[in-house]
Design a protein around this motif. Structure first.
Motif, PDB file in Angstrom:
ATOM      1  N   PRO A 190       0.829  -1.205   0.000  1.00 17.95           N
ATOM      2  CA  PRO A 190       0.000   0.000   0.000  1.00 17.95           C
ATOM      3  C   PRO A 190       0.866   1.259   0.000  1.00 17.95           C
ATOM      4  N   GLY A 191       0.471   2.256  -0.781  1.00 20.12           N
ATOM      5  CA  GLY A 191       1.222   3.503  -0.870  1.00 20.12           C
ATOM      6  C   GLY A 191       2.289   3.494  -1.940  1.00 20.12           C
ATOM      7  N   HIS A 192       2.344   2.479  -2.766  1.00 16.27           N
ATOM      8  CA  HIS A 192       3.343   2.394  -3.836  1.00 16.27           C
ATOM      9  C   HIS A 192       3.111   3.518  -4.839  1.00 16.27           C
ATOM     10  N   GLU A 193       4.186   3.969  -5.465  1.00 18.35           N
ATOM     11  CA  GLU A 193       4.065   5.025  -6.462  1.00 18.35           C
ATOM     12  C   GLU A 193       3.371   4.512  -7.727  1.00 18.35           C
ATOM     13  N   TYR A 194       2.879   5.446  -8.506  1.00 18.84           N
ATOM     14  CA  TYR A 194       2.197   5.115  -9.753  1.00 18.84           C
ATOM     15  C   TYR A 194       3.206   4.542 -10.742  1.00 18.84           C
ATOM     16  N   VAL A 195       2.860   3.400 -11.338  1.00 20.83           N
ATOM     17  CA  VAL A 195       3.753   2.784 -12.318  1.00 20.83           C
ATOM     18  C   VAL A 195       2.951   1.816 -13.182  1.00 20.83           C
ATOM     19  N   ILE A 196       3.393   1.680 -14.411  1.00 20.78           N
ATOM     20  CA  ILE A 196       2.870   0.658 -15.314  1.00 20.78           C
ATOM     21  C   ILE A 196       4.052  -0.208 -15.706  1.00 20.78           C
ATOM     22  N   GLU A 197       3.937  -1.508 -15.514  1.00 20.78           N
ATOM     23  CA  GLU A 197       5.042  -2.431 -15.786  1.00 20.78           C
ATOM     24  C   GLU A 197       4.592  -3.565 -16.695  1.00 20.78           C
ATOM     25  N   LYS A 198       5.493  -3.972 -17.567  1.00 14.75           N
ATOM     26  CA  LYS A 198       5.266  -5.158 -18.388  1.00 14.75           C
ATOM     27  C   LYS A 198       5.731  -6.361 -17.587  1.00 14.75           C
ATOM     28  N   LEU A 199       4.879  -7.373 -17.501  1.00 15.59           N
ATOM     29  CA  LEU A 199       5.223  -8.573 -16.753  1.00 15.59           C
ATOM     30  C   LEU A 199       6.024  -9.523 -17.624  1.00 15.59           C
ATOM     31  N   ALA A 200       7.019 -10.131 -17.016  1.00 12.97           N
ATOM     32  CA  ALA A 200       7.820 -11.152 -17.677  1.00 12.97           C
ATOM     33  C   ALA A 200       7.252 -12.521 -17.295  1.00 12.97           C
TER      34      ALA A 200
ATOM     35  N   GLY B 295       2.177 -10.164 -19.240  1.00  8.46           N
ATOM     36  CA  GLY B 295       1.011  -9.307 -19.132  1.00  8.46           C
ATOM     37  C   GLY B 295       1.438  -7.908 -18.731  1.00  8.46           C
ATOM     38  N   PHE B 296       0.526  -7.164 -18.106  1.00  8.58           N
ATOM     39  CA  PHE B 296       0.805  -5.797 -17.674  1.00  8.58           C
ATOM     40  C   PHE B 296       0.243  -5.566 -16.287  1.00  8.58           C
ATOM     41  N   ALA B 297       0.931  -4.725 -15.522  1.00 10.34           N
ATOM     42  CA  ALA B 297       0.477  -4.329 -14.196  1.00 10.34           C
ATOM     43  C   ALA B 297       0.366  -2.812 -14.160  1.00 10.34           C
ATOM     44  N   HIS B 298      -0.732  -2.331 -13.604  1.00 11.78           N
ATOM     45  CA  HIS B 298      -0.992  -0.906 -13.484  1.00 11.78           C
ATOM     46  C   HIS B 298      -1.192  -0.611 -12.002  1.00 11.78           C
ATOM     47  N   VAL B 299      -0.224   0.073 -11.387  1.00 15.34           N
ATOM     48  CA  VAL B 299      -0.264   0.376  -9.963  1.00 15.34           C
ATOM     49  C   VAL B 299      -0.690   1.829  -9.810  1.00 15.34           C
ATOM     50  N   ASN B 300      -1.760   2.067  -9.061  1.00 14.54           N
ATOM     51  CA  ASN B 300      -2.270   3.415  -8.833  1.00 14.54           C
ATOM     52  C   ASN B 300      -1.903   3.889  -7.435  1.00 14.54           C
ATOM     53  N   THR B 301      -1.822   5.199  -7.255  1.00 14.45           N
ATOM     54  CA  THR B 301      -1.457   5.749  -5.954  1.00 14.45           C
ATOM     55  C   THR B 301      -2.593   5.669  -4.943  1.00 14.45           C
ATOM     56  N   ASP B 302      -3.798   5.341  -5.380  1.00 16.66           N
ATOM     57  CA  ASP B 302      -4.926   5.236  -4.450  1.00 16.66           C
ATOM     58  C   ASP B 302      -4.998   3.873  -3.771  1.00 16.66           C
ATOM     59  N   GLY B 303      -4.028   3.013  -4.021  1.00 18.01           N
ATOM     60  CA  GLY B 303      -4.002   1.708  -3.374  1.00 18.01           C
ATOM     61  C   GLY B 303      -4.626   0.598  -4.197  1.00 18.01           C
ATOM     62  N   SER B 304      -4.826   0.822  -5.483  1.00 20.78           N
ATOM     63  CA  SER B 304      -5.372  -0.230  -6.333  1.00 20.78           C
ATOM     64  C   SER B 304      -4.323  -0.695  -7.330  1.00 20.78           C
ATOM     65  N   VAL B 305      -4.369  -1.993  -7.624  1.00 18.08           N
ATOM     66  CA  VAL B 305      -3.440  -2.603  -8.563  1.00 18.08           C
ATOM     67  C   VAL B 305      -4.251  -3.433  -9.548  1.00 18.08           C
TER      68      VAL B 305
END
Length: 179
Positions: free
Chosen positions: A80-90, A111-121
């Motif tokens: 929780p509290g992770h910065e905003y980031v979009i990552e390609k999954l290996a 695949g892809f991961a989208h991490v939001n600053t509001d605590g959602s992934v």
């Protein structure tokens, strides 16, 4: 002729258009307020994880403690509290720590991961298979066949298929052995 006509027309229409101003389309929008650098901010206490494969939800905005993903840059832990980031999954393993402390592991081919600053992934995968439904002996057998095909394939296309199989199956076999 037009050089003289345009200024005359502009002077003639100035009283009509000059008195009116067009309304600003953004009058009702308020500007965001910046937070001071030293200000305290309430961080989320849980992650809301949405984990999908093709057209199926594995987790649908469910609260979890943390997620570990295999990305192109290595393993990535998300709390929780992770910065905003979009990552390609290996190809590799997705580890989900649920609120009761249990860890669920899933194998993914990418695949892809989208991490939001509001605590959602949001994690979107083409394939996402629970570890408990995978047979280690079968993975090792397929890995050996893929390694053989990548080295001794009859043509370049077969060698490429073999190397893709190795790329996907090696991390899976390692993760299953350590589980």
């Amino acid at each position: 002729m037009f050089r003289r006509a345009v200024p005359v027309m502009m002077r003639a229409t100035r009283p009509v258009f000059g008195a009116r101003t067009l309304p600003n389309g953004f009058e009702d929008v308020t500007s965001p307020v910046d937070i001071a650098t030293g200000a305290t901010v309430d961080l989320p206490t849980e992650l809301l994880l949405t984990l999908t494969r093709q057209d199926e939800f594995i987790f649908a905005a469910e609260a979890v403690k943390g997620v570990t993903l295999s990305t192109g840059n290595g393993k990535m832990g998300i709390l929780p509290g992770h910065e905003y980031v979009i990552e390609k999954l290996a190809p590799g393993v997705i580890e989900v720590e649920t609120m009761d402390g249990k860890t669920n592991k899933y194998a993914t081919a990418g695949g892809f991961a989208h991490v939001n600053t509001d605590g959602s992934v949001d994690v979107n995968c083409a394939e996402c298979i629970p570890f408990d439904s995978i047979d280690l002996a079968l993975v090792e057998k397929e890995l050996a066949a893929a390694q053989d095909l990548s080295k001794n394939g009859p043509d370049d296309a077969a060698k490429i298929r073999g190397s893709i199989g190795v790329e996907v199956l090696e991390p899976l076999a390692e993760a299953l052995k350590s589980a």
